[in-house]
Design a protein around this motif. Structure first.
Motif, PDB file in Angstrom:
ATOM      1  N   ALA A  59       2.270  23.575  18.523  1.00 27.78           N
ATOM      2  CA  ALA A  59       2.403  24.301  19.672  1.00 27.78           C
ATOM      3  C   ALA A  59       2.744  23.441  20.925  1.00 27.78           C
ATOM      4  N   TRP A  60       2.599  22.077  20.953  1.00 29.71           N
ATOM      5  CA  TRP A  60       2.468  21.220  21.952  1.00 29.71           C
ATOM      6  C   TRP A  60       4.074  21.255  22.641  1.00 29.71           C
ATOM      7  N   ALA A  61       5.140  21.978  21.798  1.00 30.64           N
ATOM      8  CA  ALA A  61       6.546  21.876  22.012  1.00 30.64           C
ATOM      9  C   ALA A  61       6.486  22.973  23.030  1.00 30.64           C
ATOM     10  N   GLN A  62       6.088  23.020  24.370  1.00 33.26           N
ATOM     11  CA  GLN A  62       6.320  23.855  25.293  1.00 33.26           C
ATOM     12  C   GLN A  62       6.957  23.365  26.580  1.00 33.26           C
ATOM     13  N   PRO A  63       8.007  24.364  27.269  1.00 31.11           N
ATOM     14  CA  PRO A  63       8.552  23.759  28.374  1.00 31.11           C
ATOM     15  C   PRO A  63       7.476  23.288  29.353  1.00 31.11           C
ATOM     16  N   TRP A  64       7.995  22.604  30.324  1.00 30.74           N
ATOM     17  CA  TRP A  64       7.395  21.766  31.290  1.00 30.74           C
ATOM     18  C   TRP A  64       6.530  22.548  32.284  1.00 30.74           C
ATOM     19  N   PRO A  65       6.719  23.899  32.640  1.00 26.36           N
ATOM     20  CA  PRO A  65       5.939  24.748  33.362  1.00 26.36           C
ATOM     21  C   PRO A  65       4.657  24.966  32.757  1.00 26.36           C
ATOM     22  N   ALA A  66       4.770  25.090  31.242  1.00 32.69           N
ATOM     23  CA  ALA A  66       3.521  25.412  30.791  1.00 32.69           C
ATOM     24  C   ALA A  66       2.333  24.231  30.818  1.00 32.69           C
ATOM     25  N   TRP A  67       2.939  23.074  30.577  1.00 37.67           N
ATOM     26  CA  TRP A  67       2.347  21.711  30.634  1.00 37.67           C
ATOM     27  C   TRP A  67       1.857  21.537  32.208  1.00 37.67           C
ATOM     28  N   ALA A  68       2.771  21.705  33.012  1.00 33.89           N
ATOM     29  CA  ALA A  68       2.534  21.599  34.373  1.00 33.89           C
ATOM     30  C   ALA A  68       1.061  22.240  34.682  1.00 33.89           C
ATOM     31  N   LEU A  69       1.017  23.687  34.463  1.00 26.09           N
ATOM     32  CA  LEU A  69      -0.010  24.423  34.719  1.00 26.09           C
ATOM     33  C   LEU A  69      -1.266  24.042  33.557  1.00 26.09           C
ATOM     34  N   GLY A  70      -1.058  23.855  32.624  1.00 27.59           N
ATOM     35  CA  GLY A  70      -2.198  23.407  31.881  1.00 27.59           C
ATOM     36  C   GLY A  70      -3.206  22.242  32.188  1.00 27.59           C
ATOM     37  N   VAL A  71      -1.941  21.186  32.229  1.00 27.23           N
ATOM     38  CA  VAL A  71      -2.516  19.878  32.768  1.00 27.23           C
ATOM     39  C   VAL A  71      -2.874  19.878  34.418  1.00 27.23           C
ATOM     40  N   GLY A  72      -2.269  20.399  34.936  1.00 29.13           N
ATOM     41  CA  GLY A  72      -2.721  20.669  36.482  1.00 29.13           C
ATOM     42  C   GLY A  72      -4.017  21.543  36.761  1.00 29.13           C
ATOM     43  N   GLY A  73      -4.309  22.458  35.864  1.00 29.39           N
ATOM     44  CA  GLY A  73      -5.488  23.209  35.990  1.00 29.39           C
ATOM     45  C   GLY A  73      -6.803  22.294  35.498  1.00 29.39           C
ATOM     46  N   LEU A  74      -6.592  21.835  34.393  1.00 28.62           N
ATOM     47  CA  LEU A  74      -7.871  21.363  33.788  1.00 28.62           C
ATOM     48  C   LEU A  74      -8.026  20.182  34.576  1.00 28.62           C
ATOM     49  N   PHE A  75      -6.838  19.109  34.916  1.00 28.15           N
ATOM     50  CA  PHE A  75      -7.272  17.750  35.497  1.00 28.15           C
ATOM     51  C   PHE A  75      -7.327  17.995  37.078  1.00 28.15           C
ATOM     52  N   GLY A  76      -6.589  18.908  37.660  1.00 31.82           N
ATOM     53  CA  GLY A  76      -6.730  19.049  38.903  1.00 31.82           C
ATOM     54  C   GLY A  76      -7.976  19.456  39.564  1.00 31.82           C
ATOM     55  N   TYR A  77      -8.348  20.520  38.813  1.00 29.68           N
ATOM     56  CA  TYR A  77      -9.544  21.129  39.306  1.00 29.68           C
ATOM     57  C   TYR A  77     -10.980  20.245  39.042  1.00 29.68           C
ATOM     58  N   HIS A  78     -10.873  19.478  38.068  1.00 30.25           N
ATOM     59  CA  HIS A  78     -11.886  18.516  37.890  1.00 30.25           C
ATOM     60  C   HIS A  78     -11.887  17.250  38.870  1.00 30.25           C
ATOM     61  N   LEU A  79     -10.862  16.693  39.048  1.00 30.55           N
ATOM     62  CA  LEU A  79     -10.574  15.803  39.976  1.00 30.55           C
ATOM     63  C   LEU A  79     -11.010  16.156  41.388  1.00 30.55           C
ATOM     64  N   LEU A  80     -10.418  17.374  41.701  1.00 37.51           N
ATOM     65  CA  LEU A  80     -10.716  17.879  43.068  1.00 37.51           C
ATOM     66  C   LEU A  80     -12.427  18.097  43.143  1.00 37.51           C
ATOM     67  N   TYR A  81     -12.903  18.574  42.123  1.00 37.70           N
ATOM     68  CA  TYR A  81     -14.460  18.947  42.173  1.00 37.70           C
ATOM     69  C   TYR A  81     -15.023  17.444  42.307  1.00 37.70           C
ATOM     70  N   VAL A  82     -14.766  16.415  41.517  1.00 43.38           N
ATOM     71  CA  VAL A  82     -15.388  15.221  41.944  1.00 43.38           C
ATOM     72  C   VAL A  82     -15.431  14.863  43.356  1.00 43.38           C
ATOM     73  N   LEU A  83     -14.173  14.693  43.580  1.00 40.00           N
ATOM     74  CA  LEU A  83     -13.866  14.280  45.174  1.00 40.00           C
ATOM     75  C   LEU A  83     -14.611  15.056  46.272  1.00 40.00           C
ATOM     76  N   ALA A  84     -14.874  16.257  45.694  1.00 32.09           N
ATOM     77  CA  ALA A  84     -15.568  17.200  46.771  1.00 32.09           C
ATOM     78  C   ALA A  84     -17.165  16.882  46.537  1.00 32.09           C
ATOM     79  N   LEU A  85     -17.787  16.301  45.518  1.00 28.67           N
ATOM     80  CA  LEU A  85     -19.045  15.869  45.423  1.00 28.67           C
ATOM     81  C   LEU A  85     -19.142  14.603  46.136  1.00 28.67           C
ATOM     82  N   ARG A  86     -18.133  13.773  46.038  1.00 27.21           N
ATOM     83  CA  ARG A  86     -18.211  12.400  46.739  1.00 27.21           C
ATOM     84  C   ARG A  86     -18.080  12.588  48.078  1.00 27.21           C
ATOM     85  N   ASN A  87     -17.720  13.762  48.937  1.00 33.95           N
ATOM     86  CA  ASN A  87     -17.348  13.727  50.394  1.00 33.95           C
ATOM     87  C   ASN A  87     -18.168  14.739  50.960  1.00 33.95           C
TER      88      ASN A  87
END
Length: 286
Positions: A59-87
């Motif tokens: 199932a990992w054989a997906q087009p890049w938009p699917a990977w961009a959305l999946g990784v961007g959602g999981l990593f992007g949200y958590h990174l931004l949340y950590v930065l929010a709590l730091r600042n």
């Protein structure tokens, strides 16, 4: 899979997220980005092992938009949340970040937005505000503006990820395993750049394992099913149950005290979720 059942599975993620505060508190002084890297690695490896019998890695054989959305959602949200709590102060930052369920309701409904969807989400937001603030006022400080911006961005990223996942409904949930593993890698790199590594102890390892298997593991697989095949406005409104259930878990564990804000929040969040789910409970479809 029926929409009500998919919605129920999505709410299973909310139930697991209610354990976040308890387990996170038990991880001691492990830095947040290091903790994310470890937990997503556990969640990703667990998903990989669970998918072996059906060769889930295909199932990992997906087009890049699917990977961009999946990784961007999981990593992007958590990174931004950590930065929010730091600042910014955690209470204010957390409350702003918890705009994501309301944004899901607004974005998912679009022109079909109904008054009871909006009213249910606003009731949930009010209940979450009571939980986060403890029923006391908050102060908006000018020096915390950057943190507030990160928190708002985190809410926007997670709500966008949840709603846009609907466009990738044909992408199997097994693909979330790959998203988790890449998120673990990126979180590890961010940790090395921004934090000092801390070695967990025995009890802390158990808490990390619990996080990786549940709130930062299985929860994202359940959420994927819910947002792709369930009732998004209902899921959005019902997601405000997470901070309430988290507080109830802490009370049961003796790490928090009950009070009138918890009782009122319970009424607001439960009532808001039922109101938003009115159509589904009557057996109608949007």
């Amino acid at each position: 899979m029926s929409r009500p059942f998919a919605t129920l599975l999505g709410f299973g993620a909310v139930l697991l997220w209610a354990l976040l505060a308890l387990f996170t508190a038990a991880t001691g002084d492990v830095p947040p980005l290091q903790l994310l890297a470890m937990c997503f690695a556990i969640g990703g490896i667990s998903g990989l092992l669970a998918g072996l019998p059906r060769r889930g890695w295909r199932a990992w054989a997906q087009p890049w938009p699917a990977w961009a959305l999946g990784v961007g959602g999981l990593f992007g949200y958590h990174l931004l949340y950590v930065l929010a709590l730091r600042n910014a102060e955690p209470v204010e930052a957390g409350l702003i970040a918890y705009l994501w369920p309301l944004l899901i309701v607004l974005m998912a409904s679009g022109r079909a937005l109904k008054a009871h969807h909006l009213a249910g989400a606003l009731m949930g937001l009010a209940g979450a505000a009571l939980i986060v603030t403890g029923g006391v006022g908050i102060e908006i400080a000018a020096e915390d503006v950057a943190g507030y911006a990160f928190a708002g961005a985190a809410a926007l990223v997670w709500s966008s990820y949840s709603v846009l996942s609907r466009r990738f409904a044909t992408v199997p949930t097994d693909a979330v395993t790959g998203f988790c593993l890449v998120t673990a890698l990126l979180s590890g790199l961010a940790h090395l750049a921004l934090e000092t590594t801390a070695m967990p102890g025995g009890t802390e390892w158990l808490a990390i394992l619990g996080l990786g298997l549940g709130p930062v593991g299985l929860a994202f697989f359940l959420w994927d099913i819910g947002v792709k095949h369930g009732d998004l406005p209902v899921l959005g409104a019902a997601s405000y149950a997470a901070p309430l259930l988290s507080t109830l878990v802490l009370i049961a564990a003796g790490q928090a005290e009950p009070g009138w804000p918890v009782a009122l929040a319970c009424l607001l969040i439960t009532g808001g979720a039922v109101l938003a789910a009115k159509d589904m409970l009557r057996g109608r479809r949007r």
